[in-house]
Motif scaffolding. Structure first.
Motif, PDB file in Angstrom:
ATOM      1  N   ASP A  74       0.805  -1.213   0.000  1.00 22.86           N
ATOM      2  CA  ASP A  74       0.000   0.000   0.000  1.00 22.86           C
ATOM      3  C   ASP A  74       0.845   1.272   0.000  1.00 22.86           C
ATOM      4  O   ASP A  74       0.478   2.282  -0.612  1.00 22.86           O
ATOM      5  N   LEU A  75       1.960   1.206   0.737  1.00 23.42           N
ATOM      6  CA  LEU A  75       2.760   2.424   0.901  1.00 23.42           C
ATOM      7  C   LEU A  75       3.965   2.492  -0.045  1.00 23.42           C
ATOM      8  O   LEU A  75       4.864   3.295   0.150  1.00 23.42           O
ATOM      9  N   ALA A  76       3.992   1.630  -1.032  1.00 25.26           N
ATOM     10  CA  ALA A  76       5.101   1.651  -1.996  1.00 25.26           C
ATOM     11  C   ALA A  76       5.132   2.991  -2.744  1.00 25.26           C
ATOM     12  O   ALA A  76       4.087   3.612  -2.954  1.00 25.26           O
ATOM     13  N   PRO A  77       6.355   3.480  -3.176  1.00 24.42           N
ATOM     14  CA  PRO A  77       6.446   4.752  -3.903  1.00 24.42           C
ATOM     15  C   PRO A  77       5.856   4.692  -5.309  1.00 24.42           C
ATOM     16  O   PRO A  77       5.698   5.717  -5.956  1.00 24.42           O
ATOM     17  N   VAL A  78       5.537   3.496  -5.757  1.00 21.76           N
ATOM     18  CA  VAL A  78       4.957   3.291  -7.080  1.00 21.76           C
ATOM     19  C   VAL A  78       3.546   2.753  -6.907  1.00 21.76           C
ATOM     20  O   VAL A  78       3.279   1.926  -6.030  1.00 21.76           O
ATOM     21  N   GLY A  79       2.637   3.245  -7.750  1.00 25.39           N
ATOM     22  CA  GLY A  79       1.275   2.739  -7.691  1.00 25.39           C
ATOM     23  C   GLY A  79       1.167   1.385  -8.366  1.00 25.39           C
ATOM     24  O   GLY A  79       1.788   1.138  -9.403  1.00 25.39           O
ATOM     25  N   TYR A  80       0.393   0.479  -7.756  1.00 23.03           N
ATOM     26  CA  TYR A  80       0.182  -0.864  -8.305  1.00 23.03           C
ATOM     27  C   TYR A  80      -1.302  -1.062  -8.520  1.00 23.03           C
ATOM     28  O   TYR A  80      -2.127  -0.765  -7.632  1.00 23.03           O
ATOM     29  N   LEU A  81      -1.668  -1.616  -9.675  1.00 21.36           N
ATOM     30  CA  LEU A  81      -3.054  -1.895  -9.998  1.00 21.36           C
ATOM     31  C   LEU A  81      -3.148  -3.266 -10.633  1.00 21.36           C
ATOM     32  O   LEU A  81      -2.196  -3.745 -11.268  1.00 21.36           O
ATOM     33  N   ALA A  96      -1.425   4.218  -5.724  1.00 20.22           N
ATOM     34  CA  ALA A  96      -2.168   4.382  -6.977  1.00 20.22           C
ATOM     35  C   ALA A  96      -3.403   5.234  -6.760  1.00 20.22           C
ATOM     36  O   ALA A  96      -3.729   6.121  -7.568  1.00 20.22           O
ATOM     37  N   ALA A  97      -4.097   4.986  -5.642  1.00 20.17           N
ATOM     38  CA  ALA A  97      -5.286   5.785  -5.344  1.00 20.17           C
ATOM     39  C   ALA A  97      -4.903   7.245  -5.144  1.00 20.17           C
ATOM     40  O   ALA A  97      -5.605   8.169  -5.590  1.00 20.17           O
ATOM     41  N   GLY A  98      -3.764   7.499  -4.466  1.00 15.63           N
ATOM     42  CA  GLY A  98      -3.308   8.867  -4.265  1.00 15.63           C
ATOM     43  C   GLY A  98      -2.972   9.552  -5.584  1.00 15.63           C
ATOM     44  O   GLY A  98      -3.261  10.731  -5.776  1.00 15.63           O
ATOM     45  N   LEU A  99      -2.357   8.799  -6.497  1.00 10.45           N
ATOM     46  CA  LEU A  99      -2.028   9.379  -7.797  1.00 10.45           C
ATOM     47  C   LEU A  99      -3.274   9.752  -8.576  1.00 10.45           C
ATOM     48  O   LEU A  99      -3.295  10.759  -9.297  1.00 10.45           O
ATOM     49  N   LEU A 100      -4.334   8.923  -8.429  1.00 14.74           N
ATOM     50  CA  LEU A 100      -5.572   9.200  -9.147  1.00 14.74           C
ATOM     51  C   LEU A 100      -6.454  10.187  -8.404  1.00 14.74           C
ATOM     52  O   LEU A 100      -7.470  10.644  -8.944  1.00 14.74           O
TER      53      LEU A 100
END
Length: 607
Positions: A74-81, A96-100
């Protein structure tokens, strides 16, 4: 193994053992040993408790690992989907949610394409198709729009995995906005640089064209410099010749005057012959001046000048340079041919016009060059515009050459304008001629008919003639009684100086060695009233001798004379304390007047 499955296995084992115990108990009951059965049950209970502790410990470890995994995920610097085959979001991490820009709960089962800018929908579709059709990792870059409308750039790195027989796309989402902006900035800089390079290329092309033009101009200039160097070499040669020739003329004129004064009957044959020698000597003197002036070795000196002798001398010099099939005719129609001008400049005008005329007749079967001098008068109808009213002499140079086209005549006096082929002219001759004529307050006109020839007319203001000094009566020559030290490296000139000065009443000590002259002066500095010295001498120049003499006696009057030396001039002589500077050859009157000017002027200063 899952925790519930492990626990069920343990329970089955216990039941099996219990059943065994019961069957054993029945056996023991049958065998009659209940204590053994109780002991066995206690042992199994202990085993069950130990296994239960192990199971609890494993469960805690699994929970801790799971929590750690989810924290890292969840806290990785890269978003995963995770996306299904239709592009719906199955799961994603907090990054990923933060990026979106929206909570994770609102994103599950939502199409990922809703966050993609319209212009990048097709690239995303192609990316998704490549991922599902291949097991290799695929990458693409997109412009995404957050839930609040903020646009950012992202990179998708995706692979395909199998889950329950279906293809799932695992995607890493990386924010590359800064990198993209840098790339865009670099691209913009590249485009601007390319534009500047293109502009610079165009500028360089223009510069190259200018350089080519400059190179052509420099080539023409170098050709003029080569011509100038040739003239400089001619001038150097003329200077050397002038020095020796003037020494010879000095002796010829000096001894001719001495011979005339040597009790020769007036108007006798010898007297007439000697006067012819004097006249020819003075003409030679003027000729040397003209050669030096033409080679730019003397300063311009505007004096009353008779044009006829100068024109004749110039034509003699030109004869060898003009085509042999060109006839030269000289017509003098003026009663008085005197103007105020520098001889070298007028000679240059004549030479330029005649040379130009000769060039125009080079391709014809012969031609005629006519030079005439006439009195233009005060009301001459064809005087050039702008001339002040007055009396003018008209010098006409007429040829039967190819003539000049009307459009060329308009530019004929422009500097560097020429119709001659490369290497055959500099375009300066007529421009220099025009400048000289204007500097003498004159004017110049040109008339031409193509195929029939050209006529140049030069108008110069008339001047009153001067009286030649050699024609003044000998009785008027000034005399004196002072003691003079006379120094020249030519024996004949020392002898002439001694006899001439003694004939004028002076006492003379002569020597051909400047060092001997300095030694004589050291012996008795007060015994001399004046020193006359040549400039060019082998051991010590006239300047050096004068400096040494003035160290011994600062008030000693000194006259410096020379046949020619470009290092000697009236200004340089004056700077060194020399009273008078005269040029060879000089006649008896020239020398006598120079001596009196210095001696009488020095006496006036003392008084």
């Amino acid at each position: 193994m899952p925790r519930d499955a492990s626990r069920s296995a343990d329970d089955r084992g216990l039941r099996q053992k219990a059943e065994q115990c019961l069957s054993g108990k029945q056996s023991n009951e049958r065998s009659g040993d209940p204590a053994a059965l109780i002991h066995e049950l206690e042992v199994h209970e202990i085993e069950l408790e130990m296994q239960n502790d192990e199971l609890q410990k494993s469960h805690l470890e699994v929970e801790a690992s799971r929590e750690k995994y989810f924290e890292l995920y969840d806290l990785a610097p890269v978003g995963y989907l995770s996306l299904d085959e239709e592009g719906l979001i199955l799961e994603l991490n907090l990054t990923a949610a933060g990026l979106l820009g929206i909570e994770r709960g609102y994103l599950v089962n939502e199409p990922f394409s809703r966050f993609i800018r319209p212009e990048f929908q097709d690239p995303f579709y192609l990316h998704r198709r490549k991922v599902l059709e291949s097991s290799a990792r695929q990458t693409c870059e997109l412009a995404l729009e957050k839930h609040d409308g903020t646009v950012f750039y992202a990179q998708l790195d995706s692979i395909r995995v199998e889950a329950d027989g279906l293809g799932i796309m695992r995607t890493a989402l990386t924010d590359i906005t800064e990198r993209t902006r840098m790339e865009q900035a670099l691209q913009k800089a590249h485009d601007e640089l390319e534009t500047r390079v293109l502009q610079r290329t165009a500028d360089l092309k223009d510069a190259l064209d200018r350089l080519k033009s400059e190179a052509a101009r420099r080539e023409r200039m170098e050709e003029r410099i080569r011509q100038s160097e040739k003239m400089e070499a001619i001038g150097t040669l003329a200077g050397g010749i002038a020095h020796d020739f003037n020494n010879m003329l000095a002796a010829v004129l000096g001894f001719a005057e001495l011979a005339i004064d040597d009790n020769i009957p007036r108007n006798s044959n010898v007297d007439r012959d000697l006067k012819h020698i004097l006249k020819a000597g003075f003409r030679g003197k003027d000729l040397v001046k003209q050669i030096l002036a033409f080679s730019r070795k003397t300063h311009h000196e505007v004096i009353p000048l008779q044009l006829t002798p100068l024109i004749k001398e110039t034509l003699k010099l030109l004869r060898s340079t003009l085509p042999s099939n060109v006839k030269i005719a000289l017509k003098i129609k003026s009663g008085s041919d005197t103007v105020r001008a520098d001889p070298s400049q007028v000679q240059q005008v004549v030479m330029n016009l005649c040379t130009n005329a000769g060039f125009s007749m080079r391709d014809k079967q012969g031609g005629k060059l006519t030079i005439s001098l006439s009195d233009a008068g005060e009301s001459y109808s064809t005087l050039p515009a702008g001339l002040e009213p007055g009396r003018y002499l008209c010098l006409t140079v007429k040829d039967t050459g190819t003539g000049i086209e009307p459009q060329v005549i308009k530019r004929i006096f422009e500097p560097f304008f020429t119709t001659k082929e490369r290497g055959q002219g500099t375009g300066l001759g007529l421009a220099v001629t025009y400048g000289i004529v204007k500097s003498l307050n004159g004017g110049i006109t040109v008339e031409s008919t193509p195929g029939k020839g050209t006529t140049f007319k030069v108008f110069l203001p008339h001047a009153e003639p001067s009286v030649r000094e050699e024609e003044v009566a000998a009785d008027d020559i000034p005399r004196g009684t002072e003691v003079i030290l006379f120094v020249d490296d030519e024996n004949s000139l020392v002898e002439w100086g001694r006899e001439t000065l003694r004939g004028l009443g002076y006492r003379v000590v002569g020597t051909t060695d400047s060092r001997d002259a300095l030694a004589l002066f050291h012996v008795n500095p007060a015994g001399f009233d004046m020193v006359i010295t040549d400039y060019t001498m082998p051991a010590m120049t006239g300047f050096a001798l004068a400096e040494e003499l003035l160290k011994v006696r600062p008030d000693i009057p000194i006259i410096l004379f020379t046949g020619y030396n470009e290092n000697a001039s009236p200004e340089k002589a004056k700077e060194r304390g020399i009273k008078e500077f005269v040029m060879k050859p000089l006649g008896k009157r020239d020398l006598a007047e120079a001596i009196r000017r210095v001696l009488d002027g020095t006496k006036g200063e003392k008084e």
